[in-house]
Design a protein around this motif. Structure first.
Motif, short mmCIF file in Angstrom:
data_model
loop_
_atom_site.label_atom_id
_atom_site.label_comp_id
_atom_site.label_asym_id
_atom_site.label_seq_id
_atom_site.Cartn_x
_atom_site.Cartn_y
_atom_site.Cartn_z
N LEU A 155 -1.86 66.02 9.54
CA LEU A 155 -2.87 66.25 10.57
C LEU A 155 -2.22 66.53 11.92
O LEU A 155 -2.62 67.44 12.65
CB LEU A 155 -3.79 65.03 10.66
N ALA A 156 -1.20 65.75 12.26
CA ALA A 156 -0.50 65.94 13.53
C ALA A 156 0.22 67.29 13.57
O ALA A 156 0.29 67.95 14.62
CB ALA A 156 0.49 64.81 13.76
N GLU A 157 0.77 67.69 12.42
CA GLU A 157 1.48 68.97 12.37
C GLU A 157 0.52 70.16 12.40
O GLU A 157 0.82 71.19 13.01
CB GLU A 157 2.36 69.02 11.12
N GLU A 158 -0.63 70.01 11.75
CA GLU A 158 -1.60 71.10 11.70
C GLU A 158 -2.29 71.34 13.04
O GLU A 158 -2.57 72.48 13.41
CB GLU A 158 -2.68 70.80 10.65
N ASP A 159 -2.59 70.27 13.75
CA ASP A 159 -3.44 70.39 14.94
C ASP A 159 -3.01 69.42 16.03
O ASP A 159 -3.67 68.42 16.29
CB ASP A 159 -4.90 70.15 14.54
N PRO A 160 -1.90 69.70 16.72
CA PRO A 160 -1.45 68.80 17.80
C PRO A 160 -2.51 68.61 18.89
O PRO A 160 -2.59 67.53 19.49
CB PRO A 160 -0.21 69.50 18.34
N ALA A 161 -3.31 69.64 19.16
CA ALA A 161 -4.35 69.52 20.19
C ALA A 161 -5.38 68.47 19.80
O ALA A 161 -5.92 67.75 20.65
CB ALA A 161 -5.02 70.87 20.43
N LEU A 162 -5.67 68.39 18.50
CA LEU A 162 -6.62 67.38 18.03
C LEU A 162 -6.06 65.99 18.25
O LEU A 162 -6.79 65.07 18.64
CB LEU A 162 -6.92 67.61 16.54
N ILE A 163 -4.76 65.80 18.03
CA ILE A 163 -4.14 64.50 18.22
C ILE A 163 -4.14 64.13 19.70
O ILE A 163 -4.38 62.97 20.07
CB ILE A 163 -2.71 64.49 17.66
#
Length: 289
Positions: free
Chosen positions: A219-227
């Motif tokens: 999840l962190a690798e796919e979407d850093p903005a989400l994190i």
């Protein structure tokens, strides 16, 4: 577009606004798992990455990274406390201070429990107490399956209870968690836990972190903005909390890194890690100059 994240997160004063939806985001929604105590979520998160977002003890998070588990640790603490009040003995015990633990039987839920890790480190620094100089009784295996108890620890009989064993004298001391029993049969082994906590703060400059927030690494690798948005939500929930009570746990690399660094040192000294894990492992790493 809103992404729904499965989450295992305890209810605290500083997480209530997030849990209750009073703090929200157009990009993130949550599906909360109801798990009590929250420690029961740690092993499923480490072993199967059961949730998108989960609370996790700092010792478990360190072990998870050291053993290559696919999680990312956020610099978001959700539980922090001084540990000295969690070391108990019987009220009628002949022990007068922690140095008397040499050769004694100490019970703890699991050898790698974060409270026990902090206390062993504190006792080693302050009293030179080697964990191997005492006999340890554990009641559960580690959340990280690869870790096994040291030779000076043994598993309690099936069905045994930590406080019952302390009460009947099978154990000389016990390390409990956040819920210290209000029982006249027990007393803290530190004569003045408040003073001992003050000494820790004077020495290290912080209150020890017990639980952090982790996410699935993918999840962190796919979407850093989400994190990044997730971290902001925790900050907003903290800021929305009732100002009464103890200070909210820290958020942010600079605030969390000191606890992480000392916990990593203690874990290495106690044989809890196969290799050390620096604070640079915290997402998204140290701030650039």
């Amino acid at each position: 577009m809103t992404r729904t994240l499965t989450a295992a997160l305890g209810r605290y004063r500083h997480t209530a606004a997030l849990r209750d939806g009073e703090v929200s985001s157009p990009s993130i929604a949550f599906e909360f798992a109801e798990i009590t105590p929250i420690s029961r979520a740690f092993a499923p998160m480490v072993r199967q990455q059961r949730f998108d977002v989960a609370e996790m003890a700092i010792a478990t998070a360190l072990q998870a990274l050291a053993y290559g588990k696919p999680i990312t640790v956020l610099p978001v603490a959700v539980a922090a406390r001084f540990q000295e009040g969690a070391l108990l003995c019987r009220t009628d015990s002949d022990m007068r201070d922690p140095a008397d633990l040499v050769g004694r039987r100490i019970g703890v839920r699991a050898y790698g429990q974060t409270t026990a890790m902090w206390l062993r480190g504190i006792l080693a620094d302050g009293d030179g107490l080697d964990p191997a100089a005492s006999r340890w009784t554990t009641f559960e295996e580690a959340h990280v399956a690869e870790y096994g108890d040291p030779p000076w620890a043994e598993r309690a009989p099936p069905g045994a209870n930590l406080l019952d064993m302390l009460r009947d004298g099978t154990l000389d001391a016990a390390i409990v968690g956040n819920d210290v029993p209000d029982d006249p049969a027990f007393r803290t082994l530190f004569a003045d836990p408040t003073a001992a906590a003050a000494r820790f703060r004077a020495t290290h400059g912080f209150m020890p972190v017990n639980h952090l927030v982790v996410v699935r690494r993918s999840l962190a690798e796919e979407d850093p903005a989400l994190i990044a948005e997730l971290v902001r939500l925790f900050e907003r929930s903290r800021d929305a909390a009732d100002p009464g009570g103890s200070p909210a746990p820290p958020i942010g690399y600079a605030a969390v890194a000191p606890s992480w660094t000392l916990a990593a040192r203690y874990c290495m000294a106690q044989g809890l890690l196969p290799e050390t894990v620096s604070a640079e492992a915290l997402w998204p790493g140290p701030p650039t100059a």
